[in-house]
Structure formats: structure tokens, C-alpha cells
Design a protein around this motif. Structure first.
Motif, PDB file in Angstrom:
ATOM      1  N   TYR A 100      46.519  44.574  37.245  1.00 32.53           N
ATOM      2  CA  TYR A 100      47.513  43.657  37.797  1.00 32.53           C
ATOM      3  C   TYR A 100      48.901  44.233  37.587  1.00 32.53           C
ATOM      4  N   PHE A 101      49.709  44.175  38.632  1.00 37.98           N
ATOM      5  CA  PHE A 101      51.111  44.575  38.535  1.00 37.98           C
ATOM      6  C   PHE A 101      51.900  43.307  38.863  1.00 37.98           C
ATOM      7  N   GLY A 102      52.076  42.460  37.848  1.00 37.11           N
ATOM      8  CA  GLY A 102      52.580  41.107  38.112  1.00 37.11           C
ATOM      9  C   GLY A 102      54.036  40.936  37.704  1.00 37.11           C
ATOM     10  N   ASP A 158      44.269  39.661  42.618  1.00 36.50           N
ATOM     11  CA  ASP A 158      45.511  38.865  42.614  1.00 36.50           C
ATOM     12  C   ASP A 158      46.519  39.326  43.662  1.00 36.50           C
ATOM     13  N   ASP A 159      46.185  40.394  44.425  1.00 36.86           N
ATOM     14  CA  ASP A 159      47.227  40.896  45.337  1.00 36.86           C
ATOM     15  C   ASP A 159      46.682  41.428  46.667  1.00 36.86           C
ATOM     16  N   ILE A 160      45.539  42.093  46.613  1.00 32.97           N
ATOM     17  CA  ILE A 160      45.065  42.771  47.826  1.00 32.97           C
ATOM     18  C   ILE A 160      43.573  42.483  48.024  1.00 32.97           C
ATOM     19  N   SER A 180      48.590  53.950  45.377  1.00 32.78           N
ATOM     20  CA  SER A 180      47.327  53.270  45.666  1.00 32.78           C
ATOM     21  C   SER A 180      47.558  51.871  46.216  1.00 32.78           C
ATOM     22  N   LYS A 181      48.662  51.264  45.851  1.00 25.19           N
ATOM     23  CA  LYS A 181      48.810  49.824  46.023  1.00 25.19           C
ATOM     24  C   LYS A 181      49.307  49.463  47.418  1.00 25.19           C
ATOM     25  N   LYS A 182      50.611  49.347  47.573  1.00 19.72           N
ATOM     26  CA  LYS A 182      51.135  48.898  48.863  1.00 19.72           C
ATOM     27  C   LYS A 182      50.949  49.981  49.924  1.00 19.72           C
ATOM     28  N   CYS A 183      51.156  51.246  49.506  1.00 19.30           N
ATOM     29  CA  CYS A 183      51.167  52.330  50.490  1.00 19.30           C
ATOM     30  C   CYS A 183      49.764  52.583  51.041  1.00 19.30           C
ATOM     31  N   ALA A 203      62.919  38.506  44.649  1.00 18.57           N
ATOM     32  CA  ALA A 203      63.441  39.720  44.008  1.00 18.57           C
ATOM     33  C   ALA A 203      62.469  40.904  44.052  1.00 18.57           C
ATOM     34  N   ALA A 204      61.276  40.697  44.618  1.00 22.89           N
ATOM     35  CA  ALA A 204      60.303  41.805  44.664  1.00 22.89           C
ATOM     36  C   ALA A 204      60.744  42.919  45.597  1.00 22.89           C
ATOM     37  N   ALA A 205      61.661  42.587  46.508  1.00 22.85           N
ATOM     38  CA  ALA A 205      62.216  43.634  47.385  1.00 22.85           C
ATOM     39  C   ALA A 205      63.723  43.592  47.255  1.00 22.85           C
ATOM     40  N   GLU A 246      44.347  43.145  53.512  1.00 22.51           N
ATOM     41  CA  GLU A 246      45.310  42.040  53.511  1.00 22.51           C
ATOM     42  C   GLU A 246      45.995  41.837  52.161  1.00 22.51           C
ATOM     43  N   HIS A 247      47.203  41.265  52.242  1.00 19.61           N
ATOM     44  CA  HIS A 247      47.996  40.966  51.035  1.00 19.61           C
ATOM     45  C   HIS A 247      47.525  39.610  50.490  1.00 19.61           C
ATOM     46  N   MET A 248      46.300  39.606  49.965  1.00 21.32           N
ATOM     47  CA  MET A 248      45.659  38.337  49.582  1.00 21.32           C
ATOM     48  C   MET A 248      45.059  38.420  48.188  1.00 21.32           C
ATOM     49  N   SER A 298      61.126  42.097  36.829  1.00 23.18           N
ATOM     50  CA  SER A 298      60.454  42.858  35.757  1.00 23.18           C
ATOM     51  C   SER A 298      58.952  42.578  35.838  1.00 23.18           C
ATOM     52  N   ARG A 299      58.160  43.511  35.377  1.00 20.82           N
ATOM     53  CA  ARG A 299      56.728  43.483  35.679  1.00 20.82           C
ATOM     54  C   ARG A 299      55.864  43.763  34.469  1.00 20.82           C
ATOM     55  N   PHE A 300      54.606  43.372  34.562  1.00 19.48           N
ATOM     56  CA  PHE A 300      53.589  43.819  33.605  1.00 19.48           C
ATOM     57  C   PHE A 300      52.511  44.567  34.380  1.00 19.48           C
ATOM     58  N   PRO A 356      53.602  35.820  50.257  1.00 18.19           N
ATOM     59  CA  PRO A 356      54.530  36.943  50.087  1.00 18.19           C
ATOM     60  C   PRO A 356      54.693  37.291  48.605  1.00 18.19           C
ATOM     61  N   SER A 357      55.316  38.431  48.360  1.00 14.05           N
ATOM     62  CA  SER A 357      55.520  38.918  46.993  1.00 14.05           C
ATOM     63  C   SER A 357      56.278  37.880  46.155  1.00 14.05           C
ATOM     64  N   ALA A 358      55.875  37.784  44.886  1.00 12.58           N
ATOM     65  CA  ALA A 358      56.540  36.903  43.923  1.00 12.58           C
ATOM     66  C   ALA A 358      56.514  35.428  44.344  1.00 12.58           C
ATOM     67  N   ALA A 400      62.849  47.556  42.474  1.00 13.47           N
ATOM     68  CA  ALA A 400      62.098  46.745  43.440  1.00 13.47           C
ATOM     69  C   ALA A 400      61.688  47.623  44.616  1.00 13.47           C
ATOM     70  N   ARG A 401      60.827  47.073  45.481  1.00 12.10           N
ATOM     71  CA  ARG A 401      60.484  47.817  46.684  1.00 12.10           C
ATOM     72  C   ARG A 401      61.709  47.932  47.583  1.00 12.10           C
ATOM     73  N   THR A 402      61.817  49.039  48.270  1.00 18.20           N
ATOM     74  CA  THR A 402      62.981  49.251  49.138  1.00 18.20           C
ATOM     75  C   THR A 402      62.467  49.381  50.572  1.00 18.20           C
ATOM     76  N   GLY A 413      60.674  55.440  41.163  1.00 20.21           N
ATOM     77  CA  GLY A 413      59.535  55.323  40.244  1.00 20.21           C
ATOM     78  C   GLY A 413      59.007  53.904  40.228  1.00 20.21           C
ATOM     79  N   TYR A 414      59.549  53.019  41.069  1.00 27.79           N
ATOM     80  CA  TYR A 414      59.148  51.612  41.051  1.00 27.79           C
ATOM     81  C   TYR A 414      57.714  51.439  41.588  1.00 27.79           C
ATOM     82  N   GLY A 415      56.954  50.584  40.929  1.00 26.31           N
ATOM     83  CA  GLY A 415      55.533  50.394  41.256  1.00 26.31           C
ATOM     84  C   GLY A 415      55.208  50.378  42.739  1.00 26.31           C
TER      85      GLY A 415
HETATM   86  C1  OXD Z   1      54.616  43.022  45.770  1.00 24.49           C
HETATM   87  C2  OXD Z   1      53.756  43.361  44.622  1.00 24.49           C
HETATM   88  O1  OXD Z   1      54.113  42.347  46.680  1.00 24.49           O
HETATM   89  O2  OXD Z   1      54.194  44.089  43.735  1.00 24.49           O
HETATM   90  O3  OXD Z   1      55.798  43.410  45.810  1.00 24.49           O
HETATM   91  O4  OXD Z   1      52.595  42.918  44.619  1.00 24.49           O
END
Ligand code: OXD
Ligand code: MN
Length: 595
Positions: free
Chosen positions: A305-307, A283-285, A213-216, A437-439, A234-236, A375-377, A256-258, A77-79, A205-207
Motif C-alpha cells: 500500500y502506498f497510502g 486498495d488502489d488498482i 509499477s503503479k500508476k505508469c 494534494a495527491a497531484a 482500473e483505479h479501483m 505524505s505517505r506510507f 480519485p486519489s486521496a 506529488a504526481r505531476t 523520486g515521488y511514488g
Molecule cells: C494516487 C495514488 O492515486 O498514489 O495518487 O494512489
């Protein structure tokens, strides 16, 4: 394009070649692979990942082109506790971010990176965030020693030569350096240097920590760039809703996540809402800009998608289940004896035996989860059967409504429309949600998660709110702002609202508000839907239950505003005066008994 010389690709800009050479000098990889994003390269990388055991091929008859990856069990998960914003001053990062001085971060992580890729391959992954060639797109390059990351970036972004061509001779690209090290959580740091448009991530190694590219980039660094350049990252999710007359309106929604963003983004309308259709843009950003017409226009910077897998089922998200049928990477789900995937909440009886997410034998009686809750796809955007035809539109889509939603068992009503932009920003800024559980950390604890950006705003939260307020005069045709809560519970713990596809009924109410066809009921905070204004055709829901889902309880709201006040205090002097004043006014209204 494979090379052991970083000078090989002719199209790479001098600045990029120089950065790759410097990074190679620091990390000392055995070889360097410049990813070109071609199908042939993907096949080679997949074969190599299978050979080294990083990926397990799934049954090609059941899931063609699909693979399973099992992560280190300490890396799921994200830390947030080891995620840092490295600005010159701590104030720029603000109290909601961990801060490290840039020099210290470069020194500390530099020491860890020294020789860290010895015996390994360094992948250079150029990518575009947003439609290729769009004036709103941005370029990043991720250097990684993880083949799983390189392959996932090939799904999540427009990756390879298209990015090098778009970059040309420019040096304007995000520099992301990722190294897995030994995956020991004690050696894990995710550091962002907004002023340098740079990210260094080590030890995971977590997404969310490693697909830079994604959260960072697309959230933390981009939110900082957005303030500098006058736009929003935005997280939208972004969704298009077409009514039976064929008109489509777009909504951007922050959760928020999940909390079901992917489900809402590809929702299947209930049978009774005939003629309605939903299209996914993202679906996320969302990256949102003011168009020449004064409206907000949104692009989805991602290409995949990283769902969250658990809970995804033919009932909750039939479109996702279809898109997961091929060319996807699953991480930390369970595997069936015939090489298929399984997770909790898939609404499919588990076979009598499974291999769990850690690779161990699992029996229904084991009393443990077979798939990790996070767990993710990872799936290409084009697998989505309801993908919007405007997903590659360089200008994006015009946004009619912004939605802020949290996971709240109490307090927040099913739907409420903010009075104006300031009220909407207040609602977003004070949003609370239960942790998921996403974090890493405890699940189910309510925390303030402003605009669902608590873990993703790359600078001081108070300044982020100031940016939201400062943009108002430029948005001459502003979207309406709503609050939603799909997760309110009855005292017996059951959900008051059925959620999933039925949420279209609430989106439909929002569109009716925008078109002035319904009034709602005025409350101290905004307009809540009247039960009879919600299209309930084909849905059985007791009137008392719906009333409860829509209720504004003064006692709950007093506690909510007190908590929001504490949060403002915590943020400190950067909180905009307008928000503090509105908080005082709303608190006084409640005290005076106006609900
Ligand atoms: C999250 C995601 O918000 O992976 O943690 O989209
Ligand atoms: Mn997210």
C-alpha cells in the motif's frame, strides 16, 4: 545478487540482459545491482540507504523495521502536467493526456539520460504484477538509480527472482527506466510508450512518478493493454464483505486519489453491525477480466500500500494504524523527538516539538503543517490485519458491484444505483471530484474525473469509454453499478454523512439491492436509497440530514449535466454515440421536470 556486470544473473532472459546492457551504455552507472528480492538483500539495501541519509531509522521499540524518508520539497506529488502518453498520433492519447511523439520523447529524454547514472548505482528491479504464476499477472522490470525506489518496489510488488523465473526466456515485460537526475522540476518528464510497453521517467523520486509499477504500468500502460486484450485496468479498490451468515461478496470501487480508497478497503465495521466483516483485496488498482462464468473477476496487481498518511487515525482506519506499526517506509511525515511519526489527523496530540516533513523544528504555534498533506506510507500488503485470504488467488475474486465515487460537497447523492450498464458507464464517465494534494496544482477544484482515471487512462478517453461499452456483451453476469458520495456537505460546511466505518451501511444497502431485498426510489438517473432502507442501528443521524445526503436537486443536476456535456465536447469525436444520446435523454427528462 550484486554484480558490476549485467550478464551475471543466469536466469534473466536474453532480451532483459540486452536491455540492461543498452541502458547501462546510455546511463553509465558506476555499478549495477540486480535485485533478487531476498531478505538479506533488503537488509543490505536498508543499511546502505541509512548510511547515505536517504532513510532515517525510526524508534525500533515503537516502529520496528520502519524508516522515514524526506523527499526534495519540490517533489511531493504526481505531476500530471509533465506526464506524457507517447503514441504515434496525438489522437490516440486524446485531449485528457499530454502527448509527445515517441521519437521526440526518446530523443529528449535520451539526451537527459546520457551519462546520468555516472557515480551512481543502477538497480535492476524485476517484478510481477498480480499473483506469481497467475495467467492474469504481468511482468515488469524497473531500472532505477534510486535506492528509495528499489526498496519501495520491494514492498509494492512481488519483486526479484520470482519475476525472473516467471519471465523465463520471454521478452514480454514492461521496460521501465527511472532516473532521478537533479530533481529539478524543469527536468521532470514521465513518458509512456504503450506500443513499446515502455516507460521513461526522469527528474522525480515521488511514488506515483517513480514507482513505475503503479500508476505508469498497472494503470496507464495496462489500460492500453486491457483494451487490446479485452480486459480492464482500473483505479479501483477491491473489498470483500462477509455478512453474518458467512457469505462474502466483492465490490470494486473507483475513487480519485486521496478520497479514502485505502480506508474503505480495510474498513472496520461499526459495533452495531455485528457479524459483518470486511476483507481487503486491493486498495488502489484492480485488473478485471471476464471469467468463464460471464462474471467480472478482479485481481490486485500490487503487493503493498502506498497510502496517504494525514487523516489516517485509530478512528478513520484502525486497521491501517495497526499495519503501520512495523516494516513500513514513511515519506514526508513529521518525526517526534523519540523517533516516532506524526501527521495531521492522526487524532493524537502532537508533542510540544516535532521535526517537520522538511526536517525543520516545528512547534504547535508555527501555523504550518508538520506533515506534508500528501505524505505517505509504504507498507507490505501482508501487514494488513484484514487481508483477504484470496489476495493470491490466481483467478482473483468475482465482482458483484462496481462503485464510482467522487469528493463532492454538493449534487452527488450518498448512494445511487445505475439502471443498467450503459447508465453505469455514463455515471462513471461523467463523474466529478474536487482535486486533492495527491497531484500538484490547486486543491478543492471540481474537475471531471471519469472512472477516477483522468490522470491514468493511457489512451484517448472516448476510446476508453468505447471499450467499457464494447465489453458489455461479454459480461453476461454483469456487476451492478453504483455512485456514492461520502463528502456531501451541509450549508454550514459540515459533512452530512459520518463516513469511514459507517460506510459499511451503504455497502450493505448495495448488497440488499443486488439480492432484491430493497427497492430504493427511482430518479431520472437511477435508484437512490430510501432512508429507511439504510441500516442505521447504533448511528445517530437526524432524518433531515440523511434526507439531504440522499437528495437529488434538479438545479444542481442541470448544472452537472451541462458540465458533463461540455466535457463530452472537449473529448470530441471519440465520445460514443450511446453516451451522447443518453446525455440528451437525461437532460430532456430534467428539463421536463422528471427528477
Ligand atoms: C494516487 C495514488 O492515486 O498514489 O495518487 O494512489
Ligand atoms: Mn491511486
Amino acid at each position: 545478487m550484486t554484480s558490476d556486470s549485467p550478464d551475471n544473473p543466469n536466469v534473466a532472459s536474453a532480451a532483459l540482459k540486452q536491455w540492461v546492457a543498452e541502458t547501462a551504455r546510455l546511463t553509465q552507472p558506476d555499478q549495477i545491482v540486480w535485485c533478487d528480492g531476498s531478505p538479506g538483500e533488503r537488509q543490505r539495501l536498508l543499511a546502505s540507504a541509512v548510511k547515505s541519509g536517504v532513510l532515517i531509522p525510526l524508534n525500533p521499540r515503537k516502529r520496528p523495521g520502519c524508516y522515514l524518508h524526506r523527499s526534495d520539497p519540490r517533489d511531493v506529488a504526481r505531476t500530471e502536467e509533465v506526464t506524457f502518453i507517447c503514441t504515434p498520433s496525438a489522437h490516440e492519447a486524446g485531449v485528457t493526456n499530454n502527448w509527445m511523439a515517441p521519437d521526440e520523447a526518446y530523443r529528449k529524454l535520451g539526451a537527459m539520460l546520457k551519462g546520468s547514472m555516472r557515480g551512481r548505482t543502477m538497480y535492476v528491479v524485476p517484478y510481477v504484477m498480480g499473483p506469481v504464476g497467475s495467467p492474469y499477472a504481468k511482468i515488469g522490470v524497473e531500472i532505477t538509480d534510486s535506492i528509495y525506489v528499489a526498496l519501495s518496489m520491494g514492498i509494492m510488488t512481488r519483486m526479484g527472482e520470482c519475476a525472473l523465473r516467471m519471465l523465463g526466456e520471454s521478452d514480454d515485460f514492461n521496460r521501465g527506466l527511472h532516473c532521478t537526475l537533479d530533481l529539478n522540476p524543469e527536468h521532470r518528464f514521465i513518458c509512456h510508450f504503450p506500443q513499446d510497453n515502455t516507460i521513461w521517467s526522469v527528474g522525480s523520486g515521488y511514488g506515483g512518478n517513480a514507482l513505475l509499477s503503479k500508476k505508469c504500468f498497472a494503470l496507464r500502460i495496462a489500460s492500453w493493454l486491457g483494451r487490446k486484450e479485452g480486459w480492464f485496468a482500473e483505479h479501483m479498490l477491491i473489498v470483500g464483505i462477509r455478512n453474518p451468515e458467512g457469505h462474502t461478496k466483492y465490490i470494486a470501487a473507483a475513487f480519485p486519489s486521496a478520497c479514502g480508497k485505502t480506508n474503505l478497503a480495510m474498513l472496520l465495521p461499526p459495533p452495531a453491525l455485528q457479524g459483518w466483516k470486511v476483507y481487503t483485496v486491493g486498495d488502489d488498482i484492480a485488473w478485471l477480466r471476464v471469467g468463464p462464468d460471464g462474471r467480472l473477476w478482479a485481481i490486485n496487481p500490487e503487493n503493498g500500500y502506498f497510502g496517504v498518511a494525514p487523516g489516517t487515525s485509530a478512528r478513520s482506519n484502525p486497521n491501517a494504524m495497526r499495519m503501520l506499526g512495523h516494516d513500513s517506509i514513511f515519506t514526508n511525515v513529521a518525526m517526534t523527538p523519540d523517533g516516532d511519526v506524526w501527521w495531521e489527523g492522526m487524532d493524537v496530540e502532537p508533542p510540544s516539538e516535532l521535526i517537520d516533513w522538511r526536517g525543520r523544528k516545528w512547534l504547535p504555534a508555527s501555523g504550518e503543517k508538520a506533515a506534508h498533506p500528501n505524505s505517505r506510507f509504504t507498507t507490505p500488503i501482508r501487514n494488513n490485519p484484514v487481508l483477504s485470504p484470496h489476495v493470491d488467488d490466481p483467478c482473483g475474486v468475482p465482482i458483484s458491484a462496481i462503485v464510482f465515487g467522487g469528493r463532492r460537497a454538493t449534487t452527488a447523492p450518498l448512494v445511487l444505483e445505475a439502471k443498467d450498464w450503459l447508465h453505469g458507464v455514463f455515471i462513471g464517465a461523467t463523474m466529478g471530484s474536487e482535486t486533492t494534494a495527491a497531484a500538484s496544482g490547486k486543491v478543492g477544484v471540481v474537475r471531471r474525473d471519469p472512472m477516477a482515471m483522468l490522470p491514468f487512462a493511457g489512451y484517448n478517453m472516448g476510446d476508453y469509454w468505447r471499450h467499457w461499452l464494447a465489453m458489455e456483451p461479454r459480461i453476461t453476469e454483469p456487476p451492478r453499478i453504483f455512485m456514492v458520495n461520502w463528502f456531501r456537505k451541509a450549508p454550514d460546511g459540515s459533512y452530512l454523512w459520518p463516513g469511514y466505518g459507517e460506510n459499511l451501511r451503504i455497502l450493505k444497502w448495495m448488497l440488499a439491492r443486488i439480492e432484491g431485498r430493497v427497492k430504493g426510489r427511482q430518479t431520472f438517473l437511477g435508484r437512490v436509497a430510501e432512508p429507511e432502507e439504510i441500516d442505521l442501528s447504533g448511528l445517530e443521524i437526524a432524518p433531515a440530514q440523511l434526507a439531504r445526503a440522499l437528495a437529488m436537486d434538479p438545479t444542481e443536476w442541470k448544472a452537472e449535466l451541462a458540465s458533463a456535456g461540455d466535457f463530452f465536447q472537449q473529448i470530441g469525436s471519440s465520445v460514443p454515440e450511446e453516451l451522447l444520446r443518453l446525455h440528451r435523454e437525461l437532460s430532456n427528462s430534467l428539463e421536463a421536470g422528471r427528477v
